[in-house]
Design a protein around this motif. Structure first.
Motif, PDB file in Angstrom:
ATOM      1  N   UNK A  71      31.211  22.279 -53.652  1.00  0.00           N
ATOM      2  CA  UNK A  71      31.468  21.514 -52.430  1.00  0.00           C
ATOM      3  C   UNK A  71      30.981  22.325 -51.230  1.00  0.00           C
ATOM      4  N   UNK A  72      30.171  21.713 -50.381  1.00  0.00           N
ATOM      5  CA  UNK A  72      29.586  22.437 -49.265  1.00  0.00           C
ATOM      6  C   UNK A  72      28.501  23.378 -49.735  1.00  0.00           C
ATOM      7  N   UNK A  73      27.708  22.938 -50.697  1.00  0.00           N
ATOM      8  CA  UNK A  73      26.713  23.802 -51.345  1.00  0.00           C
ATOM      9  C   UNK A  73      25.594  24.214 -50.394  1.00  0.00           C
ATOM     10  N   UNK A  74      25.206  23.322 -49.485  1.00  0.00           N
ATOM     11  CA  UNK A  74      24.201  23.672 -48.486  1.00  0.00           C
ATOM     12  C   UNK A  74      22.885  24.123 -49.073  1.00  0.00           C
ATOM     13  N   UNK A  75      22.317  25.165 -48.468  1.00  0.00           N
ATOM     14  CA  UNK A  75      21.007  25.671 -48.882  1.00  0.00           C
ATOM     15  C   UNK A  75      21.088  26.648 -50.038  1.00  0.00           C
ATOM     16  N   UNK A  76      22.305  27.054 -50.436  1.00  0.00           N
ATOM     17  CA  UNK A  76      22.446  28.073 -51.476  1.00  0.00           C
ATOM     18  C   UNK A  76      23.480  27.652 -52.511  1.00  0.00           C
ATOM     19  N   UNK A 119      35.706  22.950 -63.121  1.00  0.00           N
ATOM     20  CA  UNK A 119      35.801  23.969 -62.073  1.00  0.00           C
ATOM     21  C   UNK A 119      35.151  23.454 -60.788  1.00  0.00           C
ATOM     22  N   UNK A 120      35.672  23.925 -59.651  1.00  0.00           N
ATOM     23  CA  UNK A 120      35.119  23.573 -58.345  1.00  0.00           C
ATOM     24  C   UNK A 120      34.954  24.839 -57.524  1.00  0.00           C
ATOM     25  N   UNK A 121      33.898  24.891 -56.726  1.00  0.00           N
ATOM     26  CA  UNK A 121      33.592  26.045 -55.878  1.00  0.00           C
ATOM     27  C   UNK A 121      33.486  25.562 -54.441  1.00  0.00           C
ATOM     28  N   UNK A 122      34.131  26.282 -53.537  1.00  0.00           N
ATOM     29  CA  UNK A 122      34.004  26.001 -52.107  1.00  0.00           C
ATOM     30  C   UNK A 122      33.800  27.338 -51.411  1.00  0.00           C
ATOM     31  N   UNK A 123      32.556  27.691 -51.192  1.00  0.00           N
ATOM     32  CA  UNK A 123      32.216  28.992 -50.620  1.00  0.00           C
ATOM     33  C   UNK A 123      31.834  28.842 -49.159  1.00  0.00           C
ATOM     34  N   UNK A 124      32.571  29.518 -48.294  1.00  0.00           N
ATOM     35  CA  UNK A 124      32.302  29.539 -46.850  1.00  0.00           C
ATOM     36  C   UNK A 124      32.241  28.120 -46.289  1.00  0.00           C
ATOM     37  N   UNK A 145      40.360  24.160 -62.381  1.00  0.00           N
ATOM     38  CA  UNK A 145      40.343  25.526 -61.864  1.00  0.00           C
ATOM     39  C   UNK A 145      39.297  25.610 -60.762  1.00  0.00           C
ATOM     40  N   UNK A 146      39.378  26.654 -59.958  1.00  0.00           N
ATOM     41  CA  UNK A 146      38.401  26.735 -58.883  1.00  0.00           C
ATOM     42  C   UNK A 146      38.422  28.045 -58.133  1.00  0.00           C
ATOM     43  N   UNK A 147      37.523  28.131 -57.174  1.00  0.00           N
ATOM     44  CA  UNK A 147      37.316  29.351 -56.395  1.00  0.00           C
ATOM     45  C   UNK A 147      37.044  28.970 -54.947  1.00  0.00           C
ATOM     46  N   UNK A 148      37.754  29.617 -54.036  1.00  0.00           N
ATOM     47  CA  UNK A 148      37.563  29.397 -52.604  1.00  0.00           C
ATOM     48  C   UNK A 148      37.249  30.740 -51.950  1.00  0.00           C
ATOM     49  N   UNK A 149      36.191  30.776 -51.142  1.00  0.00           N
ATOM     50  CA  UNK A 149      35.811  32.006 -50.447  1.00  0.00           C
ATOM     51  C   UNK A 149      35.513  31.692 -48.993  1.00  0.00           C
TER      52      UNK A 149
END
Length: 266
Positions: A71-76, A119-124, A145-149
């Motif tokens: 989520x919010x993957x953007x350019x990377x 799994x879900x990832x939300x980085x920055x 499960x997931x990861x937030x940074x």
């Protein structure tokens, strides 16, 4: 068909399209990227793959067949993500990468069904949204499960940004504390941070160059930046990060104009 199978059916149009596409078809649930990944043969429910996530390249354990949402993957985007989600395909500095299924949606109202992903990832991302408590609730709703940074409070002091609405810190194993950023008083720091930012991330790669050091001694700067980032990231000084799952539900405490203590419950 696989992507439509993950969407909620509350919207009549989505429901009609979903029914038409999935009639007499079993949606594929494992992407080609995941299928070709080298995996161990393990019992159901056992973690058999470690993926690198976030700017800090932290490890997140998943099952090899899990669908992963960024989520919010953007350019990377995360290399292992099967589905990407962005609110806008065009940002101020960089356009979003669309090299796999992409859903354009608001992160505070994700259009996916409950537990659609392993799994879900939300980085920055969380430092940018108006309601980080709602974001945390949505992330936990759509994945097991997931990861937030986010940037750490120290990083926000070194590289303050007018686009960041919250200073984020850890308040527990899977508990994030969001403090509203005060307006004004940091404009000169923002200008300095913008100048230093490319040097700090010089040479960073995510299957493609991210920042190029604007100096003749590019190679030396890249190696120095890589060393400094590695030390700071491993020490947990530049990022705030949490992992959540069945035993550690994601929680958010918001301190500001709408202070609340919200538990993200399934």
């Amino acid at each position: 068909r696989a992507l439509v199978g993950l969407l909620q059916t509350d919207d009549p149009m989505i429901a009609a399209v979903r029914e038409a596409l999935l009639r007499n078809h079993e949606p594929a649930v494992v992407s080609e990227r995941a299928r070709l990944a080298s995996q161990k043969t393990t019992d159901a429910g056992e973690i058999d793959q470690q993926i690198r996530v976030g700017w800090s390249r932290a490890k997140l354990g998943i099952k090899g067949g899990d669908r992963v949402l960024d989520v919010g993957s953007g350019a990377f985007p995360c290399e292992r993500a099967d589905v990407l989600c962005e609110r806008s395909l065009r940002r101020r500095h960089r356009s979003a990468i669309i090299d796999r299924p992409m859903v354009v949606a608001d992160a505070l109202a994700l259009p996916f069904r409950d537990h659609a992903f392993g799994a879900v990832i939300a980085s920055h991302l969380a430092e940018h949204v108006d309601r980080p408590d709602v974001l945390c609730s949505e992330l936990e709703r759509v994945a097991r499960t997931g990861y937030v940074e986010t940037p750490s409070r120290l990083f926000e002091r070194l590289f303050p940004s007018s686009n960041h609405l919250w200073k984020v810190s850890r308040a527990g194993d899977a508990h994030l504390r969001f403090e509203c950023v005060a307006d004004g008083g940091t404009h000169w720091l923002e200008r300095l941070g913008e100048r230093l930012y490319p040097y700090y991330y010089a040479g960073t790669t995510r299957e493609r160059p991210v920042y190029e050091a604007p100096l003749p001694l590019k190679g030396a700067v890249d190696r120095l930046a890589w060393l400094v980032r590695g030390i700071l990231n491993r020490a947990g000084l530049t990022v705030t990060r949490v992992r959540f799952g069945d035993e550690t539900p994601l929680r958010a405490t918001v301190v500001g104009s709408s202070a609340s203590d919200v538990g993200a419950h399934r």
